[in-house]
Design a protein around this motif. Structure first.
Motif, PDB file in Angstrom:
ATOM      1  N   GLU A 106       0.784  -1.237   0.000  1.00  0.00           N
ATOM      2  CA  GLU A 106       0.000   0.000   0.000  1.00  0.00           C
ATOM      3  C   GLU A 106       0.818   1.290   0.000  1.00  0.00           C
ATOM      4  O   GLU A 106       0.283   2.350  -0.328  1.00  0.00           O
ATOM      5  CB  GLU A 106      -0.960   0.027   1.185  1.00  0.00           C
ATOM      6  CG  GLU A 106      -0.285   0.155   2.533  1.00  0.00           C
ATOM      7  CD  GLU A 106      -1.247   0.520   3.645  1.00  0.00           C
ATOM      8  OE1 GLU A 106      -2.303   1.101   3.363  1.00  0.00           O
ATOM      9  OE2 GLU A 106      -0.929   0.217   4.792  1.00  0.00           O
ATOM     10  N   THR A 107       2.087   1.240   0.387  1.00  0.00           N
ATOM     11  CA  THR A 107       2.885   2.469   0.388  1.00  0.00           C
ATOM     12  C   THR A 107       4.114   2.372  -0.498  1.00  0.00           C
ATOM     13  O   THR A 107       4.799   3.372  -0.707  1.00  0.00           O
ATOM     14  CB  THR A 107       3.351   2.824   1.816  1.00  0.00           C
ATOM     15  OG1 THR A 107       4.186   1.765   2.314  1.00  0.00           O
ATOM     16  CG2 THR A 107       2.171   3.010   2.743  1.00  0.00           C
ATOM     17  N   VAL A 108       4.430   1.190  -0.986  1.00  0.00           N
ATOM     18  CA  VAL A 108       5.678   0.959  -1.714  1.00  0.00           C
ATOM     19  C   VAL A 108       5.356   0.420  -3.106  1.00  0.00           C
ATOM     20  O   VAL A 108       4.559  -0.494  -3.266  1.00  0.00           O
ATOM     21  CB  VAL A 108       6.579  -0.046  -0.967  1.00  0.00           C
ATOM     22  CG1 VAL A 108       7.834  -0.348  -1.780  1.00  0.00           C
ATOM     23  CG2 VAL A 108       6.963   0.496   0.403  1.00  0.00           C
ATOM     24  N   ALA A 114      -0.843   3.823  -6.743  1.00  0.00           N
ATOM     25  CA  ALA A 114      -2.295   3.780  -6.941  1.00  0.00           C
ATOM     26  C   ALA A 114      -3.025   4.397  -5.756  1.00  0.00           C
ATOM     27  O   ALA A 114      -3.983   5.166  -5.921  1.00  0.00           O
ATOM     28  CB  ALA A 114      -2.747   2.334  -7.154  1.00  0.00           C
ATOM     29  N   TYR A 115      -2.579   4.054  -4.554  1.00  0.00           N
ATOM     30  CA  TYR A 115      -3.198   4.600  -3.341  1.00  0.00           C
ATOM     31  C   TYR A 115      -3.018   6.114  -3.296  1.00  0.00           C
ATOM     32  O   TYR A 115      -3.948   6.869  -2.971  1.00  0.00           O
ATOM     33  CB  TYR A 115      -2.562   3.927  -2.129  1.00  0.00           C
ATOM     34  CG  TYR A 115      -3.238   4.173  -0.812  1.00  0.00           C
ATOM     35  CD1 TYR A 115      -4.559   4.602  -0.722  1.00  0.00           C
ATOM     36  CD2 TYR A 115      -2.569   3.951   0.382  1.00  0.00           C
ATOM     37  CE1 TYR A 115      -5.168   4.814   0.497  1.00  0.00           C
ATOM     38  CE2 TYR A 115      -3.158   4.152   1.606  1.00  0.00           C
ATOM     39  CZ  TYR A 115      -4.462   4.586   1.663  1.00  0.00           C
ATOM     40  OH  TYR A 115      -5.061   4.790   2.884  1.00  0.00           O
ATOM     41  N   GLY A 116      -1.815   6.574  -3.645  1.00  0.00           N
ATOM     42  CA  GLY A 116      -1.564   8.007  -3.650  1.00  0.00           C
ATOM     43  C   GLY A 116      -2.403   8.747  -4.672  1.00  0.00           C
ATOM     44  O   GLY A 116      -2.930   9.838  -4.391  1.00  0.00           O
ATOM     45  N   ASN A 144      -1.676   7.208   4.713  1.00  0.00           N
ATOM     46  CA  ASN A 144      -0.651   6.707   3.797  1.00  0.00           C
ATOM     47  C   ASN A 144      -1.000   7.019   2.342  1.00  0.00           C
ATOM     48  O   ASN A 144      -2.177   7.185   2.025  1.00  0.00           O
ATOM     49  CB  ASN A 144      -0.501   5.188   3.973  1.00  0.00           C
ATOM     50  CG  ASN A 144       0.388   4.838   5.138  1.00  0.00           C
ATOM     51  OD1 ASN A 144       1.367   5.532   5.423  1.00  0.00           O
ATOM     52  ND2 ASN A 144       0.053   3.765   5.848  1.00  0.00           N
ATOM     53  N   PRO A 145       0.016   7.090   1.465  1.00  0.00           N
ATOM     54  CA  PRO A 145       1.450   7.114   1.763  1.00  0.00           C
ATOM     55  C   PRO A 145       1.816   8.421   2.485  1.00  0.00           C
ATOM     56  O   PRO A 145       1.607   9.510   1.922  1.00  0.00           O
ATOM     57  CB  PRO A 145       2.104   7.039   0.387  1.00  0.00           C
ATOM     58  CG  PRO A 145       1.030   6.572  -0.554  1.00  0.00           C
ATOM     59  CD  PRO A 145      -0.243   7.111   0.004  1.00  0.00           C
TER      60      PRO A 145
END
Length: 448
Positions: A106-108, A114-116, A144-145
């Protein structure tokens, strides 16, 4: 003081409230406003908080609302702990990436991008509302991120938004314990970006004790990061990486472990938390006991795929203690509200701290915190291997911000393609297609 928690129906909110219950000092938080888009989740968390507060005199008053503007008015501090797309979105981030053979965490990597992309527009809207409705409030970003979102919000809030993460603190405390030092008396030399940093020194009574650990392979292999990375690699680096760097240093092994797992982390948490909230829908459920049980399972399975890839088995009991992001948040609020000067590892604007990055780049470093906010402390330059990763990932973050601001699919594809863990422009374009097909929140990305 009033604290507003955005994402107030989130599972980790009771950790924050539990920390507030320990604060009896003057100027403490006396009112907590929970905001969430889901009334059922708000109700569930409010029940847990009520049981936490039972028998405690003068516990902070808790109110809940689904109206964002109402939640922000009058706030002294705002915790941003939102999850755009929910855990179903996180599971989709992982699935789309893994189907293309790249990391979906989710952050890397691809999952973090995509999450960002779907979080930044929402975070920017929140920042604008805070600036209008609560201009004197301090925003503490958990979302996050974390580094990317903090930087997006800083364009509207300046230094009044500060990002926090418990990973660096947890790392420093584990290392201090291995060295036989009091974690509360140790001072960490830590530098990088969120989830991309290195512990380069640990001073106790003015002396750097980390070289002693790096010269002892047996001691190096006795704690979480030593088991993940291996003593030989840590000795080669001359530093202890944040656990999230395992995704970079052992990328092939980690992707394979994720592909072979019965469930990705996001899918596990989605199903686990769905059971918790379903259980909380029953009026006779002991709320706090149900939450405690679910949290224990969550902590024990943290980064399980990475440990499988490293062949190190389950986490030791000593490694289950995180840095306590709720404790970091409380210490940060106390330092600002009461001018209790302290040093914390935070996500803040760079200024002149790392000369390889511009002044507005958000980095993660030790900061002196006082009534005027968080001020990054001077650190030694990054070594070459770290400079390359930090600059590459910061360039990706900037492309994410540009794509979120312009709505350009081409810029979004560029962000994916430039990431060190996405090794193909073709794959980058397929990621954009895959993510836009499953996330309604990415419909704003348009072709030229």
């Amino acid at each position: 003081m009033q604290l507003t928690i955005l994402g107030g129906g989130g599972f980790r909110v009771p950790l924050v409230y539990g920390a507030l219950l320990t604060d009896r000092g003057e100027g403490r938080v006396t009112r907590v406003t929970l905001h969430d888009l889901d009334p059922a989740r708000l109700s569930a968390v409010a029940r847990v908080l009520a049981e936490q507060a039972a028998g405690i005199p003068d516990a902070p008053e808790v109110t809940a609302t689904t109206d964002l503007d109402e939640a922000l008015r009058g706030a002294d501090f705002v915790f941003s702990a939102i999850r755009v797309g929910g855990l179903e979105g996180r599971a989709a981030d992982e699935r789309v990436a893994l189907e293309l053979g790249v990391l979906g965490q989710e952050t890397v990597g691809a999952g973090g991008i995509a999450y960002g992309l779907r979080t930044v527009p929402v975070a920017v809207d929140i920042a604008r509302r805070v600036a209008r409705l609560a201009p004197d409030a301090w925003v503490i970003n958990f979302t996050n991120p974390a580094g990317l979102v903090t930087e997006a919000m800083s364009h509207h809030l300046g230094d009044r938004v500060i990002g926090i993460c418990d990973s660096p603190v947890g790392l420093a405390r584990r290392v201090a314990r291995i060295l036989g030092a009091d974690p509360d008396r140790a001072s960490a030399d830590y530098v990088g970006l969120n989830h991309l940093g290195w512990l380069r020194g640990l001073r106790v009574d003015g002396r750097d004790e980390l070289p002693r650990l790096l010269a002892d392979p047996e001691a190096l292999g006795s704690f979480e990061e030593g088991r993940l990375f291996g003593p030989e690699w840590l000795m080669s680096l001359g530093a202890i990486p944040n656990e999230y760097l395992h995704y970079y240093y052992f990328n092939r092994e980690t992707v394979r472990a994720y592909q072979e797992a019965e469930q990705t982390r996001g899918a596990f948490l989605r199903d686990q938390q769905a059971r918790f909230y379903d259980e909380m829908a029953l009026p006779d459920t002991p709320a706090l006991a149900a939450w405690d049980r679910t949290r224990a399972e969550r902590e024990a399975t943290y980064m399980a795929e990475n440990r499988d890839a490293a062949g190190v088995g389950e986490r030791d009991a000593d490694d289950l203690e995180s840095g306590g992001y709720e404790k970091v948040a409380l210490a940060l609020m106390r330092a600002i509200a009461r001018d209790e000067r302290t040093t914390l590892i935070l996500n803040v604007r760079n200024r002149t701290t790392l000369r390889v990055l511009d002044e507005d780049a958000v980095i993660e470093v030790p900061c002196l915190v006082d009534a005027n906010g968080a001020h990054p402390l001077s650190v030694a330059p990054l070594p070459g291997h770290a400079t390359g990763l930090v600059c590459a990932v910061k360039a990706v973050e900037r492309e994410v911000l540009a794509a979120a601001g312009s709505g350009s699919r081409a810029t979004a594809a560029k962000a994916f393609a430039l990431h060190p863990l996405v090794d193909s422009v073709t794959v980058a374009h397929r990621l954009v297609e895959g993510y836009t097909s499953v996330h309604p929140g990415l419909a704003y990305l348009k072709r030229p």
